[in-house]
Design a protein around this motif. Structure first.
Motif, short mmCIF file in Angstrom:
data_model
loop_
_atom_site.label_atom_id
_atom_site.label_comp_id
_atom_site.label_asym_id
_atom_site.label_seq_id
_atom_site.Cartn_x
_atom_site.Cartn_y
_atom_site.Cartn_z
N GLU A 3 -28.09 5.26 -9.45
CA GLU A 3 -27.20 4.38 -8.71
C GLU A 3 -25.90 4.27 -9.48
OE1 GLU A 3 -26.70 -0.23 -7.05
OE2 GLU A 3 -28.60 0.42 -7.95
N ILE A 4 -24.78 4.39 -8.76
CA ILE A 4 -23.46 4.32 -9.40
C ILE A 4 -22.56 3.43 -8.55
CG2 ILE A 4 -21.42 5.63 -10.12
CD1 ILE A 4 -23.26 8.12 -10.25
N ILE A 5 -21.85 2.53 -9.20
CA ILE A 5 -20.87 1.69 -8.51
C ILE A 5 -19.47 2.04 -9.02
CG2 ILE A 5 -20.96 -0.24 -10.15
CD1 ILE A 5 -20.78 -2.12 -7.73
N LEU A 6 -18.51 2.11 -8.11
CA LEU A 6 -17.11 2.31 -8.49
C LEU A 6 -16.44 0.95 -8.58
CD1 LEU A 6 -15.97 5.29 -6.21
CD2 LEU A 6 -17.37 5.33 -8.28
N ASP A 7 -15.87 0.65 -9.74
CA ASP A 7 -15.14 -0.61 -9.91
C ASP A 7 -13.86 -0.56 -9.09
OD1 ASP A 7 -14.31 -3.07 -10.78
OD2 ASP A 7 -13.99 -2.51 -12.86
N ASP A 8 -13.13 -1.68 -9.09
CA ASP A 8 -11.99 -1.94 -8.21
C ASP A 8 -11.05 -0.77 -7.92
OD1 ASP A 8 -12.60 -4.57 -7.94
OD2 ASP A 8 -10.92 -5.35 -9.06
N PHE A 9 -10.95 0.18 -8.77
CA PHE A 9 -9.75 1.00 -8.82
C PHE A 9 -9.87 2.38 -8.17
CE2 PHE A 9 -9.83 -1.96 -12.35
CZ PHE A 9 -8.66 -2.67 -12.11
N PHE A 10 -10.75 2.51 -7.17
CA PHE A 10 -10.77 3.78 -6.44
C PHE A 10 -9.72 3.71 -5.33
CE2 PHE A 10 -12.58 6.80 -3.27
CZ PHE A 10 -12.36 7.93 -4.02
N PHE A 11 -8.49 3.68 -5.78
CA PHE A 11 -7.33 3.70 -4.89
C PHE A 11 -6.23 4.46 -5.61
CE2 PHE A 11 -6.72 -0.32 -7.29
CZ PHE A 11 -5.43 -0.15 -7.78
N THR A 12 -5.07 4.60 -4.99
CA THR A 12 -3.96 5.25 -5.67
C THR A 12 -2.67 4.50 -5.42
OG1 THR A 12 -2.71 7.32 -5.95
CG2 THR A 12 -3.53 6.84 -3.73
N ASN A 13 -1.91 4.31 -6.49
CA ASN A 13 -0.56 3.75 -6.38
C ASN A 13 0.46 4.75 -6.91
OD1 ASN A 13 -1.11 3.58 -9.11
ND2 ASN A 13 -1.32 1.34 -9.12
N CYS A 14 0.05 6.02 -6.96
CA CYS A 14 0.91 7.07 -7.52
C CYS A 14 2.00 7.48 -6.52
CB CYS A 14 0.06 8.29 -7.88
SG CYS A 14 1.00 9.63 -8.62
N LYS A 15 3.23 7.60 -7.00
CA LYS A 15 4.34 8.11 -6.20
C LYS A 15 5.08 9.20 -6.96
CE LYS A 15 5.23 4.05 -3.28
NZ LYS A 15 6.22 3.03 -2.87
N CYS A 16 4.29 10.09 -7.55
CA CYS A 16 4.89 11.20 -8.27
C CYS A 16 5.48 12.20 -7.27
CB CYS A 16 3.85 11.87 -9.17
SG CYS A 16 2.59 12.79 -8.26
N GLU A 17 6.14 13.22 -7.77
CA GLU A 17 6.78 14.20 -6.88
C GLU A 17 5.74 14.94 -6.04
OE1 GLU A 17 9.43 16.71 -9.04
OE2 GLU A 17 10.69 15.04 -9.72
N LEU A 18 4.56 15.19 -6.60
CA LEU A 18 3.50 15.84 -5.83
C LEU A 18 3.09 14.98 -4.64
CD1 LEU A 18 1.16 17.28 -8.63
CD2 LEU A 18 2.53 18.60 -7.01
N CYS A 19 2.96 13.69 -4.88
CA CYS A 19 2.57 12.78 -3.80
C CYS A 19 3.67 12.66 -2.75
CB CYS A 19 2.24 11.40 -4.36
SG CYS A 19 0.67 11.33 -5.26
N ILE A 20 4.92 12.57 -3.21
CA ILE A 20 6.05 12.47 -2.28
C ILE A 20 6.09 13.68 -1.36
CG2 ILE A 20 8.56 12.43 -2.12
CD1 ILE A 20 8.54 10.82 -4.76
N LYS A 21 5.86 14.85 -1.93
CA LYS A 21 5.87 16.09 -1.13
C LYS A 21 4.69 16.12 -0.17
CE LYS A 21 5.96 21.12 -1.52
NZ LYS A 21 5.95 22.30 -2.45
N ALA A 22 3.51 15.74 -0.65
CA ALA A 22 2.30 15.78 0.19
C ALA A 22 2.36 14.75 1.31
CB ALA A 22 1.07 15.55 -0.68
N LYS A 23 3.02 13.63 1.08
CA LYS A 23 3.11 12.58 2.08
C LYS A 23 3.83 13.04 3.34
CE LYS A 23 6.15 9.10 1.99
NZ LYS A 23 6.58 8.89 3.41
#
Length: 637
Positions: A140-160
């Motif tokens: 059994e595995i639990i993911l704590d709060d942070f399985f999200f993303t607040n990244c706005k790097c150039e890779l993310c900007i392009k992929a968005k």
């Protein structure tokens, strides 16, 4: 004969030993819920030292009963080695403690919760490797709060591309959950149970990619962040009631799949606030409570957390909590760390939770990924209106409450009409009214929520005028509300605010088909709901809680928790003792205080006739007193 007698005695003794063993085992934990402790990677790393681990575990376990521990493998790019995990796991299992794994997908938590970038190939690979590594170690595995993303790097900007950030992240994390976390973990360990823990900021999940529509179907279970901390001085300003509401909301999203509520010791100014979070989580019928975390439970008990109201012997009695704790071997231990307040608070509610039925609340529809009048439902909960937040429109409910967030449903006006045509009641907020202007709400009633404001301290009820009451009620301070315009005799002010010789609706009604639409005006500052006079709150409750067998008449910041077996809890979050009136259906003649055993007798409460309205059935009224930051539990007779 002697030998036979010996065999009989031995047999009886054997049975007694088995029975004693059974009771010792079952008495280890609490009767109505399980308690878990989460250990972060920093503490798990230190568990390689047996002396360090044993001393600290002994300190925790003699102050609070623990059934389960979650050992984290990763946080802030620190991965705990297999040998340490194996040693720690055996240590706890040898002591009868269930063990599960945990993952926190952060790169640097202290840097604005810097998360992994899910568009970066190298970081995606690392996310997958961490899931695989942990699945080899735990079932059994639990993911704590942070399985999200607040990244706005150039890779993310392009992929968005042309997507909004919210939609881009919702899609990105949905794919990452399936392909980088759950599927790889199950490939390594087909029987692994994957659980995602959601934090307390549910109104804004979509902004960072938490996908409440898709992820509960991808993961085997979910867990709820019920930590609300201090409502004034923390950044989020979460109201105390949310510790209850958010668990019920996520339970409605994945019925039977919500594993528990998660509370920490942070950002509180008095010890009652920590206890209240634990209590409300369990009032919501959470099967497990997670204490975060191993390290914080070992922090000393701050004496300044003893609040001024403690002299009145409130529900959380600080002085009694500090008394020595009796151990199973007959010895006593003096409380020293934050584990003891947790244990004391949990012991209190364990004695009556089994007496409570299924929680009830006013059905309120919040579509997936919606915003608008954020967290408003918790303020209403703090006004004594039990709320039940649901992700699908509750067409079967006799009364539906809709805040501004319901505007995200493109068919919401048609659904409102459908309820009214079916003879059911709908209550909408001024925020939703404004959002639906031009979207068809005018077909039900021609109201306009303007951009103008009114400032008021005086309130008047239409029914008082017709019953010759004529009372004007004063709020605690000035309140700013939006001005709503309407057409005379097409719709009606039920409650008005008075401002410089003119009035504006606080509660407004309009007939349509077989029923009635109500509009509740929400102050610009939601906290001003707490300043409304008790008489105004009473009339609002009479509309929203018409189908309930009990309601609470009194000031705000006193919550009511109602259950389907004629039991309920009244809890005050006020710093002073307060007198309130409990109003019930006439069939209920007595109330039994489950904790004290006292029995209260009620008096018939007859509502005065109101011109143009059906007579209101008689009720029963019970006068009770609630101490500061305390609760009382009642059973109807």
């Amino acid at each position: 004969m002697v030998n036979m007698l010996k065999h009989i005695i031995r047999g009886v003794l054997g049975v007694l030993i088995i029975i004693a063993s059974f009771f010792l085992t079952t008495a280890k934990g609490y009767q109505n819920f399980r308690v878990a402790v989460y250990a972060t990677a920093r503490d798990v790393n230190q568990m390689a030292d047996p002396n360090w681990l044993e001393a600290r575990w002994n300190e925790i376990s003699r102050q609070v009963k623990v059934d389960k521990i979650y050992l984290e493998t990763h946080r802030d790019v620190v991965l705990v080695d297999d040998k340490t995990i194996a040693f720690a796991r055996k240590f706890f299992e040898d002591r009868g403690i269930e063990v599960a794994g945990g993952i926190t997908y952060t790169i640097m938590e202290s840097n604005r919760y810097k998360t992994f970038c899910y568009t970066d190939p190298a970081q995606r690979k690392r996310v997958k490797e961490i899931a695989e590594h942990t699945a080899r170690l735990f079932d059994e595995i639990i993911l704590d709060d942070f399985f999200f993303t607040n990244c706005k790097c150039e890779l993310c900007i392009k992929a968005k591309g042309n997507k909004s950030w919210s939609q881009f992240r919702l899609d990105l994390l949905k794919q990452a959950a399936k392909d980088l976390v759950v599927a790889p973990a199950k490939k390594v360990n087909p029987k692994v149970k994957m659980v995602i823990k959601y934090p307390n900021w549910y109104e804004h999940f979509q902004g960072c990619g938490y996908n409440l529509e898709a992820e509960p179907k991808i993961f085997d279970g979910l867990y709820t962040g019920t930590e609300t901390r201090d409502p004034v001085y923390t950044d989020q300003h979460l109201q105390q009631y949310q510790s209850y509401l958010i668990f019920r909301y996520l339970e409605n999203i994945k019925p039977g799949g919500n594993g528990g509520g998660w509370v920490d010791t942070g950002a509180i100014r008095y010890m009652d606030r920590y206890a209240e979070q634990l209590w409300l989580t369990l009032f919501a019928k959470a099967p497990e409570i997670m204490l975060f975390d191993f390290h914080r439970l070992l922090q000393p008990i701050p004496p300044e957390y003893r609040a001024d109201w403690q002299r009145t012997r409130t529900s959380f009695n600080f002085d009694r909590m500090m008394q020595p704790v009796k151990q199973a071997d007959g010895t006593s231990v003096t409380p020293t760390t934050m584990a003891r307040p947790a244990g004391y608070a949990l012991e209190q509610v364990d004695v009556f939770l089994d007496k409570l039925g299924k929680p009830l609340g006013v059905k309120s529809y919040k579509p997936y990924h919606s915003t608008g009048e954020d967290f408003l439902h918790n303020y209403l909960g703090m006004c004594g209106i039990p709320m039940d937040l649901v992700p699908e429109f509750p067409a079967d409910a006799n009364i539906v409450f809709l805040a501004e967030s319901a505007k995200f449903d493109k068919r919401i006006v048609d659904k409102i009409k459908g309820q009214l045509i079916a003879g059911k009641t709908v209550v909408i907020t001024s925020g939703l009214l404004k959002a639906l202007q031009g979207r068809g709400i005018e077909d039900i009633v021609e109201l306009e929520c303007t951009d103008k404001k009114a400032v008021t301290k005086q309130f008047w009820r239409r029914r008082d005028f017709w019953s010759r009451g004529g009372s004007v009620y004063q709020s605690k301070s000035e309140i700013v509300i939006p001005e709503i315009k309407y057409l005379t005799n097409d719709s009606w002010e039920e409650i008005s605010c008075l401002a410089s010789g003119i009035g504006y609706p606080i509660l407004h009604s309009a007939d349509y088909a077989k029923s009635r639409l109500y509009v509740l005006t929400i102050p610009d500052n939601f906290g001003d709901l707490y300043n409304l006079p008790a008489e105004v709150l009473t009339q609002i409750k009479e509309v929203l809680m018409r189908d309930f067998y009990v309601r609470l008449d009194g000031p705000s910041q006193i919550a009511l928790f109602v259950y389907d077996n004629d039991t309920f809890i009244v809890e005050s979050f006020l710093p002073d003792t307060v007198d309130v009136k409990i109003v019930t259906d006439k069939r209920i003649s007595k109330l039994r205080d489950i904790l004290s055993g006292d029995e209260l007798s009620g008096k018939v409460l007859s509502a005065p006739p109101v011109r143009g309205q059906q007579p209101t059935p008689d009720k029963m009224a019970f006068d009770v007193q609630i101490k500061p930051h305390s609760y009382r539990v009642f059973q109807c007779r």
